[in-house]
Design a protein around this motif. Structure first.
Motif, short mmCIF file in Angstrom:
data_model
loop_
_atom_site.label_atom_id
_atom_site.label_comp_id
_atom_site.label_asym_id
_atom_site.label_seq_id
_atom_site.Cartn_x
_atom_site.Cartn_y
_atom_site.Cartn_z
N LYS A 47 0.98 -1.19 -0.07
CA LYS A 47 0.06 -0.17 0.04
C LYS A 47 0.94 1.43 -0.02
N LEU A 48 0.84 2.07 -1.11
CA LEU A 48 1.37 3.60 -1.29
C LEU A 48 0.74 4.46 -0.43
N LEU A 49 -0.45 4.76 -0.86
CA LEU A 49 -1.19 5.75 -0.17
C LEU A 49 -2.32 5.17 0.77
N THR A 50 -2.69 6.01 1.70
CA THR A 50 -3.92 5.77 2.67
C THR A 50 -4.90 6.91 2.31
N ASP A 55 -8.72 13.23 1.14
CA ASP A 55 -7.39 13.47 1.17
C ASP A 55 -6.60 12.18 1.13
N HIS A 56 -5.27 12.12 0.94
CA HIS A 56 -4.66 11.04 0.77
C HIS A 56 -3.19 11.23 1.63
N ALA A 57 -2.54 10.06 2.03
CA ALA A 57 -1.22 10.50 2.76
C ALA A 57 -0.27 9.20 2.24
N LEU A 58 0.98 9.49 2.20
CA LEU A 58 1.97 8.52 1.86
C LEU A 58 2.15 7.59 3.28
N ALA A 63 6.36 6.24 0.84
CA ALA A 63 7.34 7.48 1.03
C ALA A 63 8.68 7.14 0.44
N GLU A 64 9.11 5.69 0.81
CA GLU A 64 10.53 5.43 0.32
C GLU A 64 10.43 4.87 -1.19
N TYR A 65 9.18 4.44 -1.52
CA TYR A 65 9.06 4.09 -2.96
C TYR A 65 8.97 5.22 -3.71
N TYR A 66 8.28 6.12 -3.27
CA TYR A 66 8.09 7.61 -3.85
C TYR A 66 9.81 8.30 -4.49
N GLU A 67 10.55 8.25 -3.40
CA GLU A 67 11.76 8.68 -3.60
C GLU A 67 12.65 7.84 -4.64
N SER A 136 7.73 14.27 0.37
CA SER A 136 6.23 14.18 0.40
C SER A 136 5.62 15.49 -0.36
N ASP A 137 6.35 16.62 -0.46
CA ASP A 137 5.76 17.87 -1.03
C ASP A 137 6.26 17.76 -2.59
#
Length: 300
Positions: A47-50, A55-58, A63-67, A136-137
């Motif tokens: 799961k990458l996003l809640t 709204d949604h959050a990493l 967060a690690e996969y996004y980077e 995150s931004d």
């Protein structure tokens, strides 16, 4: 599933803040973006996003996969640019964050020249005196007046922030001028709340450090507000030369303790570490260093 397309969709959701904004940015629908991200999560089994209705959050894994995605996609884009012999033509959206006063006084006057040099770059500028998380931004470059504290980031030094102690003539007429740094303890000092040591001002007499605990009836996390309050005659303020130079020249503010060296805080351009720094980032940071080196507002 087109994994690269899904990764790009996931990155844009994080950077733009919503599925609908990512859809508009990528010229598709919110539903398509949502399906791509869901397929990506299903493919990697994480799961990458809640998500909520608004709204949604990493997640931590997200967060690690996004980077990782940002680094991989950046390297891929640069490799493609090299293959097309297009490396001299940087392009794309450049997301920058900077302090409010820096953006207003130092960045805004030179941004049109940047566009003249690099017409295929679009700039998304976020001005805030608060610490912004690059990952995150979805920030490409952050301008910060602080030492680098994160080993996953790269810092390019721009200039040293020459800090001055000032107040209005009206304040000094009523309360007198401090002669030594320790005299500040008898004055109303307007503090910048964005610093960890908000009530401590540092000075140097040759190689000797002088640490002064200060106090006052007003503090703010915004430099522009502190400047306006100092101009009104409320108290002494510690601000960089590039913010106050016109007011020094007009006599609206008067510098004191000029015989003591103030604490120089390094201004850096900070960006995520990766094997290949995106060309648009390199071009912007090089341009900024060049123009700031020519900036008369940074010196007395």
């Amino acid at each position: 599933m087109d994994q690269l397309s899904a990764m790009r969709a996931f990155v844009r959701v994080v950077q733009t803040g919503s599925f609908s904004a990512a859809g508009r940015d990528m010229h598709t629908t919110q539903t398509t973006i949502s399906k791509k991200v869901a397929a990506l999560e299903n493919h990697i089994g994480v799961k990458l996003l809640t998500r909520s209705s608004r709204d949604h959050a990493l997640t931590q894994a997200g967060a690690e996969y996004y980077e990782t995605c940002v680094n991989l996609l950046g390297e891929l884009d640069e490799a493609e640019a090299r293959a097309r012999s297009d490396i001299a033509l940087p392009r794309g959206v450049l997301r920058i964050t900077a302090p409010v006063a820096f953006g207003r006084l130092l960045l805004a006057p030179i941004i049109s020249e940047f566009f003249s040099r690099y017409p295929d770059i679009q700039v998304d500028l976020l001005l805030s005196d608060k610490h912004v998380d690059l990952i995150s931004d979805g920030i490409d470059v952050a301008i910060r007046a602080r030492q680098l504290e994160d080993s996953t980031l790269i810092a390019r030094h721009l200039f040293n922030n020459n800090m001055l102690v000032l107040a209005s003539p009206d304040y000094f007429e009523q309360f007198g001028k401090p002669i030594t740094p320790n005299d500040l303890q008898q004055h109303n000092c307007l503090a910048y709340a964005g610093m960890k040591t908000v009530n401590t001002w540092r000075f140097y007499d040759d190689d000797k450090e002088i640490t002064v605990p200060v106090k006052g009836n007003f503090q703010s996390d915004n430099g522009d507000v502190l400047l306006e309050v100092a101009l009104s005659g409320l108290g002494l303020v510690l601000l960089p030369i590039w913010m106050v130079k016109p007011y020094l020249e007009s006599g609206q503010l008067v510098q004191v303790l000029a015989n003591y060296t103030g604490q120089d805080i390094p201004f850096n351009a900070i960006y995520p570490h990766s094997r290949y720094t995106p060309l648009k980032v390199r071009c912007f940071v090089d341009f900024l260093k060049e123009k700031l080196a020519q900036c008369e507002a940074l010196t007395l």
